[in-house]
Design a protein around this motif. Structure first.
Motif, PDB file in Angstrom:
ATOM      1  N   ILE A  67      -1.800  19.772   8.693  1.00 15.63           N
ATOM      2  CA  ILE A  67      -2.204  18.806   7.665  1.00 15.63           C
ATOM      3  C   ILE A  67      -1.648  19.232   6.309  1.00 15.63           C
ATOM      4  O   ILE A  67      -1.132  18.417   5.545  1.00 15.63           O
ATOM      5  CB  ILE A  67      -3.748  18.687   7.630  1.00 15.63           C
ATOM      6  N   ILE A 111       6.787   6.555  -0.420  1.00 16.61           N
ATOM      7  CA  ILE A 111       7.423   7.195  -1.574  1.00 16.61           C
ATOM      8  C   ILE A 111       7.910   8.594  -1.193  1.00 16.61           C
ATOM      9  O   ILE A 111       8.184   9.433  -2.039  1.00 16.61           O
ATOM     10  CB  ILE A 111       6.463   7.240  -2.787  1.00 16.61           C
ATOM     11  N   ALA A 132     -12.430  15.758  -2.053  1.00 15.64           N
ATOM     12  CA  ALA A 132     -11.021  16.168  -2.141  1.00 15.64           C
ATOM     13  C   ALA A 132     -10.934  17.604  -2.646  1.00 15.64           C
ATOM     14  O   ALA A 132     -11.480  17.927  -3.703  1.00 15.64           O
ATOM     15  CB  ALA A 132     -10.262  15.230  -3.062  1.00 15.64           C
ATOM     16  N   LEU A 175       1.223   7.076  -9.276  1.00 14.55           N
ATOM     17  CA  LEU A 175       0.945   8.376  -9.896  1.00 14.55           C
ATOM     18  C   LEU A 175       2.238   9.182  -9.835  1.00 14.55           C
ATOM     19  O   LEU A 175       2.788   9.390  -8.753  1.00 14.55           O
ATOM     20  CB  LEU A 175      -0.161   9.098  -9.140  1.00 14.55           C
ATOM     21  N   ALA A 224       1.926   8.179   1.148  1.00 16.39           N
ATOM     22  CA  ALA A 224       2.573   9.456   0.816  1.00 16.39           C
ATOM     23  C   ALA A 224       2.647  10.261   2.105  1.00 16.39           C
ATOM     24  O   ALA A 224       3.504  10.018   2.945  1.00 16.39           O
ATOM     25  CB  ALA A 224       1.774  10.165  -0.273  1.00 16.39           C
ATOM     26  N   GLY A 250      -1.848  12.189  -3.017  1.00 15.89           N
ATOM     27  CA  GLY A 250      -2.646  11.403  -2.077  1.00 15.89           C
ATOM     28  C   GLY A 250      -4.096  11.833  -2.110  1.00 15.89           C
ATOM     29  O   GLY A 250      -5.017  11.019  -2.030  1.00 15.89           O
ATOM     30  N   ASN A 251      -4.297  13.114  -2.248  1.00 15.47           N
ATOM     31  CA  ASN A 251      -5.645  13.669  -2.300  1.00 15.47           C
ATOM     32  C   ASN A 251      -6.407  13.090  -3.499  1.00 15.47           C
ATOM     33  O   ASN A 251      -7.560  12.674  -3.386  1.00 15.47           O
ATOM     34  CB  ASN A 251      -5.542  15.198  -2.414  1.00 15.47           C
ATOM     35  N   THR A 268      -0.333  15.317   0.706  1.00  8.59           N
ATOM     36  CA  THR A 268       0.123  15.584  -0.656  1.00  8.59           C
ATOM     37  C   THR A 268      -1.059  15.668  -1.615  1.00  8.59           C
ATOM     38  O   THR A 268      -2.135  15.123  -1.359  1.00  8.59           O
ATOM     39  CB  THR A 268       1.056  14.469  -1.148  1.00  8.59           C
ATOM     40  N   LYS A 286       0.857  -1.185   0.000  1.00 10.70           N
ATOM     41  CA  LYS A 286       0.000   0.000   0.000  1.00 10.70           C
ATOM     42  C   LYS A 286       0.896   1.238   0.000  1.00 10.70           C
ATOM     43  O   LYS A 286       1.710   1.417   0.910  1.00 10.70           O
ATOM     44  CB  LYS A 286      -0.891  -0.023   1.246  1.00 10.70           C
ATOM     45  N   LEU A 332      -6.609   3.057 -10.425  1.00 12.22           N
ATOM     46  CA  LEU A 332      -5.174   2.853 -10.186  1.00 12.22           C
ATOM     47  C   LEU A 332      -4.933   1.350 -10.287  1.00 12.22           C
ATOM     48  O   LEU A 332      -5.381   0.593  -9.437  1.00 12.22           O
ATOM     49  CB  LEU A 332      -4.805   3.372  -8.794  1.00 12.22           C
TER      50      LEU A 332
END
Ligand SMILES: Cc1cc2nc3c(=O)[nH]c(=O)nc-3n(C[C@H](O)[C@H](O)[C@H](O)COP(=O)(O)OP(=O)(O)OC[C@H]3O[C@@H](n4cnc5c(N)ncnc54)[C@H](O)[C@@H]3O)c2cc1C
Lengths: 293, 765
Positions: A105, A52, A122, A166, A30, A113-114, A110, A27, A160
């Motif tokens: 936050i 990552i 988002a 990404l 980020a 991630g959003n 990131t 999994k 994904l």
């Protein structure tokens, strides 16, 4: 409680994709502001995480030679908000970034991630939808670039594929040049809140008429969406309060709002109509047009 | 004692524990727990109302690392209350530690103790419970006479008559009337009638509930608990566990906030039971979800108000009819109910008749409990909303209606048994507040643009200072062998700063610098009795106890000093930490006196102890003013400015008084605009995280401005009254009134959300 079974760190995209190939169950983590919340809540058990965070190249935000803006998915919301390229060419994305969460936050969460989290709420998504953003997805074997609209499949579900990372969020020159825009986040609180509705509007003028408008909405359906009918209606129309009012009404037609604890369907639809007009009016001014307010 | 030329009292001395807490020193319950303590988890009911048919714990018990699993079969068959109140508690004994009946979603079913959290959670999943699900009572307006009876058990008892009718789901009924309300109302030129619904609110303190227990070498049970009421917890545990109170010691470390929530016991009994069973240290920490959904909230209420005024604008009759939702257990049910009138009716004393009546009812939801404001908050919302409505009907400015009708110093009020009001600066508070907010220019509304309208609104409120004839506090001060002072108190600083202000009072009377005093507090073995910090008692009652003890000790020091100096007491003074002969013929330092009395030939450690209770509960006051901006297209309400002018008597510590006021106002703003404890239609709490339960953040509260108008309360220490609770009450009615003045929408159900305002505006068009 965090039930973390394993933790891997990649330093290059190549390394990340290799690790994913070897273990497709990994999994990606980020900033972790969604992943860890899910683990804490028991929605994600026995996870093996692939970080990552050490991949420096994924943090960059830059303007390519052909004018395309490339936003690295590991750019935090603070990075996005403060970035000169973003503020100069796609300020609507900076507006989205600063509306998100609170300072702590924003420093860790990131933009990638959003997007990958797949939530209709988002904050970056409405703006990215309006900007026709494309996503570059890489695997061990290769890469593909798809429009963000196709990436969102359903609530929390994105396209994904196993092994994919990404690696870039791309905004083409024809999607931002000459546009004015605004992002309005409507929430119950001024900070640290999930949007009741997110409205991103872009507008390009054509001598007193609407050239092109784009309306991206969050929390108006199971995924972020575009108000295609309203956008087509606007094309070439004279800019007037009447047209703007009509656009607001038509925007509602594209929504699939539902009643939740945050707001009833009726109220959400009213907000769509009202806030679309508001954002559009600001967008017109920012595109160099008349000020109705 | 007069509040003049003071060196400690009246000064903004920083909290004595502030720096340690801010720099993360181990101070809280969890910091102090032994590392090997057993970790407790509670299996909780998924049903709002059910009987347990069977529980199978055998699989769970076999999990390695599980120490014990306790169910209703393992607890004493005795009912008690978790309410932390002075004995005999006015709350019914209606719960057991664990029971074969569960009465709300989250009610306790089994206690799991294991070596760590992971093991406990693993075991929890293996417990098999079979339930017979019953029809729950969820709507408190339908509780009375509901076919389901929440407490049908025979052995439920009350210490005295609180009007319990359990077969009707009524836990308490209350009526207080002076004069003939109906008759006076009939004679009034103007009568206003309305219904208001103050909602359930969560305390949302930073530190969740937690407790750590162990047995000392003598086999005594030691309970380190994040509580406002250590002495009550001790008595509660003695009853619930059926062990002698002498076998229990409760210690209160630093507390990360309570707001009344920690006046009700939470996990203490479970940890204590495990320690008694196993002989091992145990720790229970409620997570945020449990804190939201398995403890207590503010009582949600329906309050019908009728208000009558004569042609001159004098309020002649007030009638309140209350229905209070106490949830599954009756903690604080009867007292919160009666406080609705207790702390509102005395505001206005031009009345000829007043009445409050009502019921508190059981429902199958999380229990309600003590919460900053304690009924006054709900009553103030209803009464002050109605007074604003009356002002409109009378066509008199709302501030003037108040000034005309409020009780003044030296006056009595109908429910006050003839006691004269000892102090009030409420009139000054109102005048100052309206000036600060710019009332004259802004009332009722200003239109800024086609979409933005601003409105102002106001409300006044009072509270008590301690509980008259019930609340007491004791304090002891010792001159220590090193010439310093030990201040022993049972009052419980929960972040409020009472350790600091009580030291200030002692230092003031003893005429010594603050750093010569150290505080030892909140340990039932060593502290003198104090019911704990609630009911706005600490400054007023514990403060006076400290003052009395200090005065007595000072007398003893002078006596002893005089004796050493061979003089009479009249011929010595205390000056610069020494006792000196007036004639200049000798002096002896405090250190020397200490040494001589304790270590030398004195054979007498100087100490003084005092207990104080009061026959009155003098009210502090606040006048609150709100300015809001309403977006007429969305209904969104932005709070622009909030002014609160406070009369808390003398401020013992102006900075600490100010932060109490600021915090209280913000909590009130939360109640007015954001917060609501909500349940699903199956009775499950929906607002059990900070994601769903919105407390205001810094950007939501606008400009909060606090000012003080001091009065001098003759019965309080240095003229002080209370401040902790009164400050929470004005925002709901003031903000609701400001919204009304802006856009004509009267919100009856708190909180005021954008959607409610907008939909009401639509209806009006
Ligand atoms: C207190 C708080 C407030 C919040 N407020 C807001 C708010 O106002 N607005 C808002 O929109 N959100 C908010 N969020 C949600 C969250 O912070 C955002 O969605 C954030 O952008 C997630 O980014 P992250 O880097 O933390 O992602 P992570 O949690 O690390 O990952 C999120 C998901 O994306 C996947 N992922 C991440 N990066 C990649 C990549 N490069 N390639 C493939 N998959 C990837 C992960 O596997 C995971 O499924 C809030 C969260 C919290 C805890």
């Amino acid at each position: 409680m965090y039930d973390i079974r394993g933790y891997y760190e990649a330093e290059t995209v190549r390394e990340a994709t290799e690790l994913l190939r070897a273990n497709p169950k990994l999994k990606i983590i980020a900033g972790g502001t969604d992943v860890l919340v899910k683990m804490h809540g028991g929605q994600l058990e026995d996870a093996e995480l692939l970080s990552i965070r050490k991949i420096q190249e994924l943090r960059d935000i830059r303007k390519l030679e052909n004018g395309t803006i490339a936003v690295g998915p590991m750019a935090t919301f603070t990075n996005v908000f403060n970035d000169q390229v973003v503020n100069k060419y796609v300020p609507i994305l900076a507006e989205a970034a600063i509306s998100m969460g609170g300072p702590q936050i924003r420093n860790i969460a990131t933009i990638g991630g959003n997007v990958c989290n797949g939530a209709t709420s988002a904050d970056s998504a409405s703006s990215l939808f309006a900007l026709n953003a494309r996503l570059k997805l890489q695997t061990f074997q290769g890469e593909r670039v798809i429009p963000i609209q196709e990436f969102y499949l359903g609530p929390g579900k994105v396209d994904l594929k196993p092994g994919e990372v990404l690696t870039d969020i791309l905004i083409y020159p024809e999607d931002y040049q000459g546009f004015g825009g605004q992002y309005i986040k409507f929430a119950m609180r001024e900070a640290m809140d999930i949007a009741t509705l997110g409205v991103a509007v872009l507008c390009k003028l054509d001598s007193g008429n609407f050239g092109e408008i784009r309306i991206g909405l969050g929390v108006a359906g199971p995924t972020p969406l575009r108000c295609v009918e309203a956008e087509e209606f606007a094309r070439g129309k004279k800019i007037s309060l009447e047209t703007i009012g009509e656009i607001g009404k038509l925007a509602v037609k594209s929504t699939k709002a539902r009643t939740s604890w945050r707001a009833s369907k009726e109220y959400r639809e009213h907000l769509v109509e009202e806030l679309t007009q508001r954002a559009l009016q600001t967008a017109i001014v920012r595109a160099g047009g008349v000020d109705f307010v | 004692m007069e509040a003049v030329n003071l060196r400690n009292v009246g000064h903004s001395i920083p909290k004595i524990d502030g720096l340690s807490i801010a720099t993360g020193k181990p101070a809280y319950t969890e910091d102090l727990a032994m590392p090997h303590a057993l970790v407790l988890k509670i299996l909780r009911s998924p049903h709002a109302f059910a009987k347990i048919i069977s529980i199978d714990t055998s699989k769970a018990e076999r999990v390695e690392g599980v120490e014990c699993i306790l169910t209703y079969k393992d607890v004493p068959k005795v009912r008690f209350t978790l309410a932390g109140q002075s004995y005999p508690e006015p709350s019914p004994y209606d719960r057991m530690i664990l029971e074969g009946v569960v009465r709300y979603v989250g009610d306790e079913v089994a206690i799991i103790a294991a070596v760590d959290e992971k093991t406990a959670l693993k075991a929890m999943k293996l417990i098999n419970v079979e339930y017979e699900v019953l029809e729950p009572v969820l709507d408190f307006e339908k509780a009375i006479g509901h076919p389901s009876v929440v407490h049908f058990e025979e052995d439920l008892t009350c210490n005295f008559d609180i009007g319990l009718h359990k077969e009707q789901n009524i836990v308490s009924s209350h009526e207080q009337a002076v004069g003939d309300v109906e008759k006076v109302l009939k004679d009034c030129e103007f009568v206003v009638e309305d219904v208001y619904y103050p909602q359930a609110q969560a305390h949302a303190m930073m530190e969740t509930y937690r407790s750590f227990t162990y047995q000392d070498y003598m086999g005594r049970l030691v309970v380190v608990s994040s509580t406002q009421v250590p002495f009550h917890i001790k008595r509660q545990l003695a009853r619930a566990l059926q062990i002698p109170a002498t076998k229990i010691r409760v210690i209160k470390p630093r507390i990360g906030g309570g707001f009344g929530g920690k006046q009700t016991g939470a996990g203490d009994v479970f940890a204590a039971l495990v320690t008694l069973r196993t002989g091992k240290p145990a720790m229970i920490i409620y997570d945020r979800q449990e804190t939201f959904s398995c403890t207590t909230s503010r009582h949600a209420m329906r309050i019908k108000v009728r208000l009558g005024a004569d042609a001159d604008g004098f309020i002649r009759a007030i009638d309140l009819e209350v229905l209070s939702d106490t949830g599954a257990y009756g903690e604080h049910a009867s007292t919160v109910l009666s406080c609705v009138g207790e702390y509102t009716l005395p505001l206005y004393n031009k009345t000829k008749a007043v009445r409050i009546r009502g019921n508190a009812v059981y429902t199958n939801k999380m229990p309600a409990g003590a919460f900053r404001g304690y009924g006054a908050t709900q009553g103030t919302f209803a009464l002050e909303s109605a007074v604003n409505k009356l002002a409109e009907r009378l066509a008199i400015d709302p501030t003037e209606v108040r000034l005309k009708n409020i009780s003044q110093k030296g006056e009595t009020f109908l429910t006050g048994h003839g006691v004269q009001l000892g102090s009030t600066a409420l009139d000054r508070c109102i005048k100052k507040g309206r000036e600060m907010i710019g009332w004259k220019e802004k009332f009722p509304r200003q239109t800024l643009s086609g979409t933005k309208v601003r409105g102002v609104g106001m409300a006044i409120t009072m509270q008590g200072s301690g509980i008259a004839n019930i609340g007491t506090a004791s304090a002891e001060i010792r001159l220590t062998d090193d010439g310093n002072f030990a201040l022993l108190i049972g009052a419980t600083d929960m972040g409020t700063g009472c350790d600091t202000i009580l030291s200030q009072i002692a230092a003031e009377v003893l005429e010594v610098p603050l750093d010569k005093i150290y505080v030892s507090a909140g340990d039932t073995d060593t502290s003198p009795f104090d019911p704990g910090s609630y009911a706005s008692s600490t400054t007023y009652l514990a403060g006076t106890a400290v003052l009395k003890a200090a005065e007595e000790l000072k007398g003893k020091i002078l006596d002893q000093g005089a004796k050493f100096l061979g003089a009479s007491k009249e011929n010595v003074i205390f000056e610069e930490l020494s006792v000196r002969r007036i004639d200049g013929e000798g002096e002896i330092s405090l250190a020397k006196i200490a040494e001589q009395t304790i270590l030398g030939m004195g054979n007498l450690q100087l100490a003084a102890m005092a207990t104080h209770g009061s026959q009155i509960s003098p009210p502090p006051y606040v006048a609150g003013f709100a300015e809001v901006e309403v977006d007429v297209e969305t209904g969104k309400v932005d709070l622009i400015d909030y002014v609160a002018v406070v009369d808390c008597g003398t401020m013992i510590n102006p900075n600490l008084a100010r932060i109490q006021a600021e915090g209280g106002i913000v909590q009130g703003i939360g109640m007015a605009l954001f917060e609501e404890v909500r349940y699903s239609n199956l009775g499950k709490m929906e607002t059990n995280t900070f994601m769903q339960y919105k407390i205001p953040c810094r950007q939501d509260v606008g400009n909060v401005r606090i000012a003080f108008e001091e009065s001098y309360e003759p019965s309080g220490p240095f003229g002080a009254k209370s401040i902790g609770e009164v400050v929470a009450n004005t925002p709901p009615p003031a903000i609701v009134n400001a919204v009304y003045n802006a856009v004509g929408v009267q919100v009856h159900h708190l909180p005021v959300t954008a959607e409610k305002v907008f939909l009401e505006m639509l209806k009006q068009q």
